[in-house]
Design a protein around this motif. Structure first.
Motif, short mmCIF file in Angstrom:
data_model
loop_
_atom_site.label_atom_id
_atom_site.label_comp_id
_atom_site.label_asym_id
_atom_site.label_seq_id
_atom_site.Cartn_x
_atom_site.Cartn_y
_atom_site.Cartn_z
N GLY A 340 16.86 70.46 58.36
CA GLY A 340 15.69 69.59 58.19
C GLY A 340 15.54 68.60 59.33
O GLY A 340 15.60 68.98 60.50
N TYR A 341 15.41 67.32 58.96
CA TYR A 341 15.10 66.27 59.93
C TYR A 341 16.03 65.09 59.71
O TYR A 341 16.08 64.52 58.61
CB TYR A 341 13.64 65.84 59.75
CG TYR A 341 13.12 64.81 60.73
CD1 TYR A 341 12.72 65.19 62.01
CD2 TYR A 341 12.97 63.48 60.36
CE1 TYR A 341 12.20 64.26 62.90
CE2 TYR A 341 12.45 62.54 61.24
CZ TYR A 341 12.06 62.94 62.51
OH TYR A 341 11.54 62.02 63.38
N GLU A 342 16.79 64.72 60.74
CA GLU A 342 17.68 63.57 60.68
C GLU A 342 17.03 62.40 61.40
O GLU A 342 16.90 62.39 62.62
CB GLU A 342 19.02 63.89 61.33
CG GLU A 342 19.99 62.71 61.32
CD GLU A 342 21.21 62.92 62.18
OE1 GLU A 342 21.95 61.93 62.40
OE2 GLU A 342 21.44 64.06 62.65
N ASN A 343 16.61 61.40 60.63
CA ASN A 343 15.94 60.23 61.21
C ASN A 343 16.95 59.35 61.94
O ASN A 343 17.98 58.98 61.38
CB ASN A 343 15.25 59.44 60.10
CG ASN A 343 14.46 58.27 60.62
OD1 ASN A 343 14.15 58.18 61.80
ND2 ASN A 343 14.10 57.35 59.73
N LEU A 344 16.64 59.00 63.20
CA LEU A 344 17.53 58.17 64.00
C LEU A 344 17.14 56.69 63.98
O LEU A 344 17.84 55.87 64.57
CB LEU A 344 17.54 58.65 65.46
CG LEU A 344 18.01 60.10 65.69
CD1 LEU A 344 17.93 60.45 67.16
CD2 LEU A 344 19.43 60.30 65.16
N ILE A 345 16.04 56.38 63.32
CA ILE A 345 15.56 54.99 63.25
C ILE A 345 16.03 54.39 61.93
O ILE A 345 15.72 54.91 60.85
CB ILE A 345 14.03 54.91 63.35
CG1 ILE A 345 13.55 55.55 64.67
CG2 ILE A 345 13.56 53.47 63.24
CD1 ILE A 345 14.05 54.88 65.92
N SER A 346 16.76 53.28 62.01
CA SER A 346 17.34 52.70 60.80
C SER A 346 16.41 51.70 60.10
O SER A 346 16.68 51.32 58.96
CB SER A 346 18.67 52.01 61.13
OG SER A 346 18.47 50.95 62.05
N ALA A 347 15.33 51.27 60.77
CA ALA A 347 14.43 50.28 60.17
C ALA A 347 13.79 50.81 58.88
O ALA A 347 13.43 51.99 58.80
CB ALA A 347 13.35 49.87 61.16
N THR A 348 13.64 49.95 57.89
CA THR A 348 13.12 50.35 56.60
C THR A 348 11.68 50.84 56.66
O THR A 348 10.92 50.46 57.55
CB THR A 348 13.20 49.16 55.61
OG1 THR A 348 12.72 49.59 54.34
CG2 THR A 348 12.36 47.98 56.10
N HIS A 349 11.33 51.71 55.68
CA HIS A 349 9.94 52.09 55.47
C HIS A 349 9.20 51.12 54.54
O HIS A 349 7.99 51.23 54.37
CB HIS A 349 9.85 53.49 54.87
CG HIS A 349 10.13 54.59 55.83
ND1 HIS A 349 10.06 55.93 55.48
CD2 HIS A 349 10.46 54.57 57.16
CE1 HIS A 349 10.35 56.68 56.52
NE2 HIS A 349 10.59 55.89 57.56
N GLU A 350 9.92 50.23 53.92
CA GLU A 350 9.30 49.26 53.01
C GLU A 350 8.37 48.34 53.79
O GLU A 350 8.63 48.00 54.94
CB GLU A 350 10.37 48.43 52.31
CG GLU A 350 11.32 49.20 51.43
CD GLU A 350 10.70 49.61 50.11
OE1 GLU A 350 9.63 49.05 49.76
OE2 GLU A 350 11.29 50.47 49.43
N LEU A 351 7.28 47.91 53.15
CA LEU A 351 6.38 46.95 53.78
C LEU A 351 7.06 45.59 53.82
O LEU A 351 7.45 45.03 52.78
CB LEU A 351 5.06 46.85 53.00
CG LEU A 351 4.06 45.80 53.51
CD1 LEU A 351 3.69 46.05 54.97
CD2 LEU A 351 2.82 45.78 52.63
#
Length: 354
Positions: A340-351
């Motif tokens: 699949g896809y391994e996200n390298l960005i640790s910043a939250t998706h929360e608003l």
């Protein structure tokens, strides 16, 4: 097979005696050179690094397997002409989307060989990253994510976009990025509907969206991320638009895997926005490869039919852009793995409300 060998294999298959490379990212991909003002001429027997006296010492250190040629006392065309005579080159591939008209004309006037236009030859080699490249991209993404945590402390009413953009660049360098920036977007309020808006003297106001699309270089390898935050408390409409965009991003990331196409991923992004009033404000290009250049193969979007491969490093960046009101984009960068896809960005998706 290394990338120089891949290029020579391509040349043999296509019946090319030589290949001229001018794109900086492609020069680095083939030769590992990290400086400026550099060109490569590859033929069946030899490889030549063409530069000027400012860089001959660096080229000699970084490219020991190349013959270093200073072109400043003559012209690129004359240099290539002499090499063609020396090595018996009759057909030369070149990057049709990068070669300048002046250089092409010089080569036409001086070279007794056929110039053959090519497109995305080396770019295709760069599409799947090596383990060493992936590690550098990981570090670059880590730096950008840490800079995001720092810039959140500075976002407040009254500070200008340009000031925040300057601080963000500074944080990335202090966290370990190369000192050579490649640009960035930091815009606020109604300007956030501009897909590539330029930071200006606008001061942040209470209730503004602040959209930050930025990244850094680490040993030449790039990160590219976007987060959208609110100065103060978000309105119900801001929350609604943000949540749709977030769901679009997460739906695409759940779809990415080897064997799917960029079009497949784009269609997945539409599930959250179709049937809403915001569908007209959707943008159809929502992802791209990242490596030595910030927008490289492959791409995710409408009508992008290339099949995605394991080892590519790609962004996912759906957005909603409403003129006169503002916009939201959430962009991650990750590796396509076998699963699949391994996200390298640790910043939250929360608003985030500041």
């Amino acid at each position: 097979m290394n990338r120089l060998e891949e290029l020579r294999s391509y040349m043999e298959k296509e019946g090319l005696d030589g290949f001229y490379i001018a794109k900086p990212a492609n020069v680095r991909c083939i030769s590992a050179y990290t400086g400026d003002d550099s060109y490569l001429f590859i033929d069946k027997a030899n490889q030549y690094f063409i530069t000027d006296p400012r860089y001959t010492e660096q080229a000699g250190m970084e490219c020991p397997d190349y013959e270093i040629i200073n072109w400043r006392s003559t012209s690129i065309g004359n240099v290539i002409a002499e090499l063609c005579k020396k090595d018996g080159v009759k057909t030369i591939g070149f990057e049709q989307d990068y070669l300048t008209f002046a250089t092409w004309r010089s080569m036409q006037d001086t070279i007794d060989a056929e110039l053959v236009p090519t497109l995305n030859v080396v770019e295709r080699f760069r599409e799947v990253k090596t383990p060493e490249e992936i590690q550098k991209l990981r570090v670059s993404c880590d730096i950008a994510s840490r800079a995001f945590d720092k810039i959140l402390q500075d976002i407040k009413v009254g500070v200008t976009e340009k000031e925040l953009a300057s601080r963000l660049s500074h944080y990335m360098v202090m966290e370990g990025a190369d000192t050579k920036p490649y640009g960035g977007i930091l815009i606020s309020g109604p300007k956030t509907s501009l897909l590539h808006g330029i930071p200006g003297n606008r001061a942040l106001e209470y209730g503004d969206f602040v959209l930050m699309d930025y990244g850094c270089q680490y040993d030449g390898y790039l990160s590219d991320m976007t987060r959208t935050v609110v100065v103060g408390k978000a309105t119900p409409k801001q929350k609604e638009v943000y949540n749709i965009c977030r769901q679009m991003t997460e739906d695409v990331e759940a779809t990415i895997k080897p064997g799917v196409t960029g079009e497949d991923c784009y269609q997945a992004s539409l599930k959250a926005i179709e049937g809403t009033e915001y569908m007209p404000y959707n943008y159809t290009g929502i992802g791209h490869g990242v490596g030595l250049f910030v927008h490289e193969l492959p791409f995710i979007g409408k009508n992008h039919t290339d099949v995605l491969q394991a080892g590519s490093v790609m962004t996912v960046e759906p957005g909603i852009y409403i003129p006169g009101w503002g916009g939201v984009r959430i962009e991650d960068q990750g590796i396509i793995t076998e699963d699949g896809y391994e996200n390298l960005i640790s910043a939250t998706h929360e608003l985030i409300e500041l």
